[in-house]
Design an enzyme around this catalytic site. Structure first.
Site, PDB file in Angstrom:
ATOM      1  N   LYS A 130      40.504  42.003  46.097  1.00 38.02           N
ATOM      2  CA  LYS A 130      41.529  41.093  45.705  1.00 38.02           C
ATOM      3  C   LYS A 130      41.758  41.317  44.334  1.00 38.02           C
ATOM      4  O   LYS A 130      41.511  40.680  43.381  1.00 38.02           O
ATOM      5  CB  LYS A 130      41.274  39.587  46.031  1.00 38.02           C
ATOM      6  CG  LYS A 130      42.225  38.754  45.974  1.00 38.02           C
ATOM      7  CD  LYS A 130      41.926  37.218  46.314  1.00 38.02           C
ATOM      8  CE  LYS A 130      43.268  36.424  45.909  1.00 38.02           C
ATOM      9  NZ  LYS A 130      42.730  35.016  46.176  1.00 38.02           N
ATOM     10  N   GLU A 143      37.203  39.822  43.975  1.00 39.00           N
ATOM     11  CA  GLU A 143      38.319  39.475  43.092  1.00 39.00           C
ATOM     12  C   GLU A 143      38.022  39.885  41.578  1.00 39.00           C
ATOM     13  O   GLU A 143      37.903  38.928  40.972  1.00 39.00           O
ATOM     14  CB  GLU A 143      38.821  38.219  43.411  1.00 39.00           C
ATOM     15  CG  GLU A 143      39.965  37.658  42.874  1.00 39.00           C
ATOM     16  CD  GLU A 143      40.536  36.430  42.967  1.00 39.00           C
ATOM     17  OE1 GLU A 143      41.714  35.881  42.456  1.00 39.00           O
ATOM     18  OE2 GLU A 143      39.904  35.538  43.900  1.00 39.00           O
TER      19      GLU A 143
END
Length: 339
Positions: free
Chosen positions: A219, A177
């Site tokens: 992500k 992420e």
């Protein structure tokens, strides 16, 4: 390393138009959200809130995996069951946030570096024994005057890659992420420029560290203007810019992209994901999914307010938000919300 197991889990996380529920708020973040609503900031109420989430009937119809916080995996439901077992028994893959949070980056004013690599191998080994099958590490990149610097981007990308390979070593799928924050008055074009730079650097580091791309999930943020920017592009324009950036930067080997909501409203995050799937789903090499926290939870939290009597209505709201995002993955969100 069981590569096939990693691949199977990564595919399962983005299969059947489902997505991830991020319920991994740290103590300060969860307490801050409670405080805004007048909910006492206690460990017991955090446990109650998360029990309300995982016991929502039908959640597995839309949610493939749930990201937990360390506090939660060591707690039990009122009946003595573990959170991990309840999720698993309900067909939801349990995951865990493993980064140690962001701190100021030395020598780089206004920039952050994510910590948590110390003892990570041992922690991941224990989590794997507990039945956790994927993990998440968040790096944050701030857009501002003279930032981000390449030094900040490279430091965070390197940490993400080291985390990812440590996860795969013990059979845990890494959720990578790198979040370019929405804070600020920057334009959508500036967000595109920075996100492209960040993702190129991240995947270079993942390759260098030997991460199996087929056994991970990305992500990222969507390509959006800063919250304070005077020009806010349409849903379709955000969808077009986001896909253009991802096609330039994300290898086809990655099985899925699960967007973060990043401070977007529930409706806007879902509408933008919906537009991407309406316009591009059949042309893309990876699944376009979601890994939303507030964008799914907030309506339920607003109803729950820490009170047991509000649990049924809060669970209905949680279930509905999850269904909306299932629809967004199918390009049917607008039709669902119009009914």
């Amino acid at each position: 390393m069981d590569i096939q197991k990693l691949i199977d889990t990564a595919k399962a996380l983005v299969a059947d138009n489902k997505g991830l529920l991020a319920m991994d708020e740290s103590y300060p973040t969860c307490n801050k959200r409670f405080a805004k609503l007048g909910i006492p900031e206690t460990a017991e109420l955090r446990r109650d809130y998360r029990e309300m989430i995982v016991t929502t009937a039908g959640l597995n119809e839309s949610i493939s995996g749930a990201i937990l916080f360390d506090e939660t995996v060591h707690q039990q439901l009122k009946d003595g069951s573990s959170f991990v077992n309840v999720l698993t028994d309900n067909g939801i893959i349990p995951g865990i946030k493993v980064d140690g949070g962001k701190v100021a980056m030395a020598g780089h004013p206004g920039e952050k570096i994510t910590e948590g690599l110390d003892n990570l191998r041992d922690r991941l080994t224990e989590y794997a024994k507990m039945g956790l099958r994927f993990a998440k590490w968040r790096a944050v990149i701030t857009i501002g005057k003279g930032i981000p610097t390449q030094a900040c981007i490279e430091a965070n990308a390197h940490a993400l890659a080291r985390y990812a390979v440590l996860c795969q070593e013990v059979g845990i799928v890494p959720i990578v992420e790198p979040e370019v924050l929405m804070d600020g008055d920057h334009t959508m074009e500036r967000c595109f420029e920075v996100t492209e730079q960040v993702l190129h650097t991240v995947f270079n580091q993942l390759y260098t560290q030997g991460v199996v791309l087929e056994g991970m999930i990305l992500k990222p943020n969507m390509i959006v203007p800063g919250l304070a920017c005077s020009k806010q592009e349409s849903v379709a324009e955000v969808a077009d810019a986001t896909i253009k950036c991802l096609l330039r930067t994300v290898p086809a080997a990655v099985p899925g992209i699960a967007f973060l909501s990043g401070g977007q409203s529930s409706q806007l995050a879902s509408a933008r994901l919906n537009a991407m799937n309406v316009r591009f789903k059949s042309e893309l090499p990876w699944e376009l999914s979601f890994s939303f926290g507030r964008a799914i939870q907030q309506p339920a939290l607003d109803i729950w307010l820490g009170k047991e009597k509000n649990v049924p209505e809060a669970q209905k709201a949680l279930y509905q938000q999850a269904v909306f995002n299932l629809a967004a993955r199918q390009g049917e969100y607008m039709e669902k919300t119009d009914k």
